[in-house]
Design an enzyme around this catalytic site. Structure first.
Site, PDB file in Angstrom:
ATOM      1  CG  HIS A   1      -2.070  -0.981   1.184  1.00  0.00           C
ATOM      2  ND1 HIS A   1      -3.251  -1.000   0.838  1.00  0.00           N
ATOM      3  CD2 HIS A   1      -2.008  -2.272   1.623  1.00  0.00           C
ATOM      4  CE1 HIS A   1      -3.903  -2.226   0.890  1.00  0.00           C
ATOM      5  NE2 HIS A   1      -3.190  -2.849   1.380  1.00  0.00           N
TER       6      HIS A   1
ATOM      7  CG  ASN B   1      -7.929  -4.270   0.893  1.00  0.00           C
ATOM      8  OD1 ASN B   1      -7.211  -3.223   1.023  1.00  0.00           O
ATOM      9  ND2 ASN B   1      -7.423  -5.291   0.754  1.00  0.00           N
TER      10      ASN B   1
ATOM     11  CG  HIS C   1      -3.252  -1.270  14.997  1.00  0.00           C
ATOM     12  ND1 HIS C   1      -3.033  -2.527  14.496  1.00  0.00           N
ATOM     13  CD2 HIS C   1      -2.921  -1.188  16.188  1.00  0.00           C
ATOM     14  CE1 HIS C   1      -2.971  -3.304  15.446  1.00  0.00           C
ATOM     15  NE2 HIS C   1      -2.981  -2.594  16.474  1.00  0.00           N
TER      16      HIS C   1
HETATM   17 FE1  HDE Z   1      -2.824  -4.802   5.367  1.00  0.00          FE
HETATM   18  N1  HDE Z   1      -0.777  -4.180   5.966  1.00  0.00           N
HETATM   19  N2  HDE Z   1      -2.134  -6.666   6.043  1.00  0.00           N
HETATM   20  N3  HDE Z   1      -4.502  -5.809   4.843  1.00  0.00           N
HETATM   21  N4  HDE Z   1      -3.306  -3.037   4.680  1.00  0.00           N
HETATM   22  C1  HDE Z   1      -0.520  -2.830   5.704  1.00  0.00           C
HETATM   23  O1  HDE Z   1       0.548  -1.674   7.372  1.00  0.00           O
HETATM   24  C2  HDE Z   1      -1.026  -6.855   6.573  1.00  0.00           C
HETATM   25  C3  HDE Z   1      -4.768  -6.960   4.813  1.00  0.00           C
HETATM   26  C4  HDE Z   1      -4.588  -2.659   4.387  1.00  0.00           C
HETATM   27  O2  HDE Z   1      -3.295   3.440   3.981  1.00  0.00           O
HETATM   28  C5  HDE Z   1       0.897  -2.497   6.185  1.00  0.00           C
HETATM   29  O3  HDE Z   1       1.275   0.560   7.846  1.00  0.00           O
HETATM   30  C6  HDE Z   1      -0.765  -8.329   6.991  1.00  0.00           C
HETATM   31  C7  HDE Z   1      -6.289  -7.250   4.598  1.00  0.00           C
HETATM   32  C8  HDE Z   1      -4.709  -1.409   3.971  1.00  0.00           C
HETATM   33  O4  HDE Z   1      -1.672   3.266   5.550  1.00  0.00           O
HETATM   34  C9  HDE Z   1       1.150  -3.890   7.067  1.00  0.00           C
HETATM   35  C10 HDE Z   1      -1.819  -8.884   6.384  1.00  0.00           C
HETATM   36  C11 HDE Z   1      -6.823  -5.930   4.372  1.00  0.00           C
HETATM   37  C12 HDE Z   1      -3.294  -0.879   4.268  1.00  0.00           C
HETATM   38  C13 HDE Z   1      -0.080  -4.518   6.562  1.00  0.00           C
HETATM   39  C14 HDE Z   1      -2.931  -7.688   5.929  1.00  0.00           C
HETATM   40  C15 HDE Z   1      -5.711  -4.918   4.613  1.00  0.00           C
HETATM   41  C16 HDE Z   1      -2.502  -2.148   4.865  1.00  0.00           C
HETATM   42  C17 HDE Z   1       1.666  -1.875   5.338  1.00  0.00           C
HETATM   43  C18 HDE Z   1      -2.558 -10.402   6.377  1.00  0.00           C
HETATM   44  C19 HDE Z   1      -8.010  -5.555   4.033  1.00  0.00           C
HETATM   45  C20 HDE Z   1      -2.828   0.510   4.080  1.00  0.00           C
HETATM   46  C21 HDE Z   1       1.905  -0.580   6.042  1.00  0.00           C
HETATM   47  C22 HDE Z   1      -2.261 -11.108   7.665  1.00  0.00           C
HETATM   48  C23 HDE Z   1      -9.125  -5.549   5.009  1.00  0.00           C
HETATM   49  C24 HDE Z   1      -3.148   1.487   5.080  1.00  0.00           C
HETATM   50  C25 HDE Z   1       1.297  -0.443   7.262  1.00  0.00           C
HETATM   51  C26 HDE Z   1      -2.853   2.781   4.785  1.00  0.00           C
HETATM   52  C27 HDE Z   1      -1.369  -1.999   5.203  1.00  0.00           C
HETATM   53  C28 HDE Z   1       0.004  -6.006   7.044  1.00  0.00           C
HETATM   54  C29 HDE Z   1      -3.993  -7.974   4.945  1.00  0.00           C
HETATM   55  C30 HDE Z   1      -5.781  -3.778   4.275  1.00  0.00           C
HETATM   56  C31 HDE Z   1       2.445  -4.428   6.568  1.00  0.00           C
HETATM   57  C32 HDE Z   1       0.039  -8.886   7.975  1.00  0.00           C
HETATM   58  C33 HDE Z   1      -7.177  -8.435   4.616  1.00  0.00           C
HETATM   59  C34 HDE Z   1      -5.753  -0.554   3.443  1.00  0.00           C
HETATM   60  O5  HDE Z   1       1.328  -3.844   8.391  1.00  0.00           O
END
Ligand code: HDE
Length: 731
Positions: free
Chosen positions: A90, A163, A354
């Protein structure tokens, strides 16, 4: 302009500012330390005024620069450290401020105050993003879109980190790093940027049958939205609402855009990526700047606790939706985005979401993907934002007061007073004290868990295909074709024949026709069995039988909510309309059409062979907004070609004008032409059967082509109706 002296001088205001800060020691928690350079002296970071910002300190005019030059060193050192690591996923995003307001109290289900008081406007900050690309990649990549909302509630920050697709690729967080490594550019050559069309992604997917439902979504047009403002949002996981009595219900969150859900064509997306890689970012920014504030309704699907095991899917499985036909979406409030950030870095880049930021009344579930996310976000932000104090960055600060015993760390901003930093204490009278539930203290939902500690997954998670089939079956013919084309495009880019073959095998499990059509375009046979080797996806000592996918009988075969055909199509607000004109154009036609479109909230631009001004048939000067050099059909929603014999004749000879109209035609956009310009379509590619067949049709308006020969002018009413349809995919 020189710096003003006297009452408004920088010096006087500096003094006043310092005085104000000393008096108001307690700075409001959301007060930004803003810096506006207007009428101020240039200074170093220590506040020393700079006299010469043009020359470094040298030993003689032609001599070497001196190490002593603190002005030069401070400036360059700061510059050297201007970048922070981009988000690991992202990274490419854009954001806006706004507010949320609930329609009616939801107290029956939740005690979250921002969902129970309809008079309360809760400030929000929303960041939209793509997932795979780097910070500088194109907005129009085929990808899921992040839709992260921070609610600054009076009870603390609540983050709905969503998402634009309701499911995910994997069921367990332990697979996330592998998944992300597979989709990111390949490690040996960092190719391709912001694209899943390569071997490592499809290798992983072809071995991960649980991804098949999400694959349907990312290969559909949902992955190439027309605008962030025309996208749905989904919380993906099932969450909990808890009411004052401690009673819990399961809840799925939805954002429903009031402009409808719309996408562009894949070819269009690819052209936009070169013509304007900031297309979505610009679209959101301009809509807000011009007062066309984007709006979404917050929807909830509520499932009573006792219905947890009622459905053919597991509520804790993030690769499943709850079809809206089974549990309707109740629209409970509205979010409006009405202010652009003042500074991209301070706000959009430094915001930290978060999923574990919840407030009393909202709680988490045991979805194994969600559980892993709860650890990941803070962890990644610790390194991305440089330490444990990122909650103090203005955009991340809650409006609720913060009192605890956490102390110090890199870049600490808060100056904590008093001599205790522990709890329990008596020295400070025990403060800060814990809050009872009745005082707003967060209490986790008491859930009975009676289980063995195991590494494993429930068999209820093993139906990997039924909802992929449901999605496919719910699409219109045009949407099915786009999905098939997208899969073919991506898989053609895969070099390994085995990977392609495994993918076609997996697709047979979703839909035979889909698999056959993809295989045909790839020029390969269809083998019916899923060809993923089980040994890759089971534990070393696992029993393959326990990991075999299952198919559960589904209660519905088709869901209207899954097709974009059934979306809102009654508005042309903020749609961009190109008016193609040249010298000799009929000015009356332009102004009539322009005012009709403006009355409906659409935006028009005059595109002409050259920039500056054109002259109408009556000699009137008309301002040109863009020439064909910088404008392109893909940046607009519809095209109007007014009459005027000379203008029409010169456009007919202009290759760029012809290409403009042809692309609009090909991408299914509404086209209106006055009588004299109608010939333009016929000049185009005379050999094109699709086009000539279309032009034979008696009801051209039904295909989105408005040519009114009798009235001479194309009617704005028909044109408006056609633009509202968004696209005529089956033209
Ligand atoms: Fe994320 N995701 N994600 N994700 N995600 C991040 O956090 C992660 C997942 C989503 O505009 C990171 O600060 C794991 C689902 C958005 O700043 C990180 C898993 C959904 C954003 C991270 C998922 C999301 C992130 C990267 C699976 C939809 C951007 C930077 C276990 C519900 C937020 C950060 C923004 C960002 C981890 C799966 C949505 C790496 C480990 C499912 C919208 O922490």
């Amino acid at each position: 302009m020189g710096v003003k002296v006297g009452k408004t001088s920088g010096a006087r205001r500096d003094e006043k500012k310092i005085e104000k800060d000393i008096i108001n020691e307690k700075i409001s928690s959301l007060a930004y330390h803003t810096e506006s350079a207007a009428e101020e002296f240039l200074t170093t970071n220590q506040g020393t005024r700079i006299n010469d910002n043009q020359n470094s300190l040298k030993a003689g005019e032609r001599g070497p620069t001196l190490l002593e030059d603190f002005l030069l060193r401070e400036k360059i050192t700061h510059f050297d450290h201007e970048r922070i690591p981009e988000r690991v996923v992202h990274a490419r995003g854009t954001a806006a401020h706004g507010y949320f307001q609930v329609y009616e109290s939801m107290a029956k289900y939740t005690k979250a105050k921002f969902l129970t008081d309809p008079s309360e406007k809760t400030p929000v900050f929303v960041r939209f993003s793509t997932v795979a690309g780097s910070r500088g990649s194109s907005d129009l990549a085929r990808d899921a879109r992040g839709f992260a909302v921070k609610f600054y509630t009076k009870e603390g920050n609540y983050d709905l980190v969503a998402n634009n697709m309701p499911v995910f690729f994997i069921q367990d967080a332990i697979k996330f790093p592998d998944f992300v490594h597979a989709v990111k550019p390949e490690p040996h050559n960092e190719i391709p940027q912001a694209s899943s069309a390569h071997d490592t992604f499809w290798d992983f997917i072809s071995l991960t049958p649980e991804s098949m439902h999400m694959i349907m979504w990312v290969m559909s047009d949902r992955a190439i939205p027309r605008s962030f403002r025309m996208m749905e949002g989904f919380g993906v996981h099932t969450f909990r609402f808890i009411n004052e009595d401690g009673k819990s219900v399961f809840v799925k969150f939805h954002w429903k855009p009031l402009l409808g859900v719309h996408s562009v064509a894949w070819e269009e997306a690819q052209i936009i990526s070169s013509k304007d890689p900031d297309f979505h970012r610009r679209d959101l920014w301009e809509a807000i700047e011009t007062g066309a504030f984007p709006e979404w309704e917050l929807g909830v699907q509520i499932v009573p606790e006792e219905d947890e095991h009622k459905y053919e899917f597991d509520l804790l499985d993030p690769t499943k939706i709850i079809p809206e036909e089974l549990v309707p979406v109740q629209r409970i409030g509205k979010m409006t985005l009405n202010r652009n950030p003042s500074n991209f870095f301070a706000e959009t880049e430094q915001v930290a979401f978060h999923p574990g930021n919840v407030v009393p009344g909202i709680d988490l579930t045991n979805d194994p993907l969600l559980q892993g996310r709860l650890f990941s976000y803070i962890d990644t932000q610790l390194s991305r934002l440089g330490g444990p104090n990122f909650h103090e960055i203005p955009i991340n600060r809650p409006i609720a007061p913060v009192h605890n015993n956490q102390r110090d760390g890199h870049m600490r901003q808060t100056i904590n007073r008093g001599n205790t930093s522990y709890q329990p204490n008596t020295i400070e009278g025990g403060y800060p004290i814990q809050a009872k539930a009745a005082e707003g203290g967060f209490t986790s939902y008491t859930e009975r868990i009676d289980a063995n500690k195991i590494r494993g997954r429930s068999r209820s998670f093993f139906d990997h295909f039924s909802q992929a089939t449901l999605f496919y079956n719910s699409q219109s013919d045009a949407e099915k074709k786009h999905l098939t084309d997208a899969l073919s495009f991506e898989l053609e880019k895969v070099k390994s024949v085995e990977i392609r073959q495994r993918m076609v095998g997996l697709l047979t499990q979703v839909d035979e026709t889909l698999a056959t059509n993809v295989a045909n375009t790839l020029g390969m046979p269809v083998r019916k069995q899923p060809e993923y080797p089980m040994n890759h996806i089971i534990p070393a000592d696992g029993d393959p039988k326990e990991y075999q996918p299952i198919k559960v009988k589904q209660s519905i075969k088709k869901s209207d909510a899954l097709s974009m055909v059934n979306t809102i199509k009654n508005t042309i607000k903020t749609r961009q309309i190109a008016i193609l004109a040249a010298d000799g154009v009929d000015e009356a036609s332009i102004s009539q059409m322009r005012s009709a479109l403006a009355a409906e909230g659409a935006k028009t631009k005059i595109i002409a062979p050259k920039f500056g001004y054109i002259k109408s048939a009556t000699g009137k000067e008309i301002k040109v907004d863009q020439s064909f050099l910088t404008a392109a059909s893909v940046l607009f929603d519809a095209v109007y070609v007014p009459g005027g014999a000379k203008s029409s004749a010169s456009l007919k000879e202009n290759a760029r004008a012809l290409q403009f109209v042809y692309e609009a035609y090909k991408h299914g956009k509404a086209i209106a032409m006055d009588d004299e310009s109608a010939g333009l379509l016929r000049v185009l590619y005379p050999g094109n059967k699709m086009l000539s067949d279309t032009l034979q049709e008696t009801d051209l308006a039904a295909k989105g082509i408005i040519v009114n020969v009798h009235a001479k002018r194309a009617t704005s009413r028909d044109f408006i109706r056609a633009i509202a349809q968004h696209r005529f995919w089956d033209r």
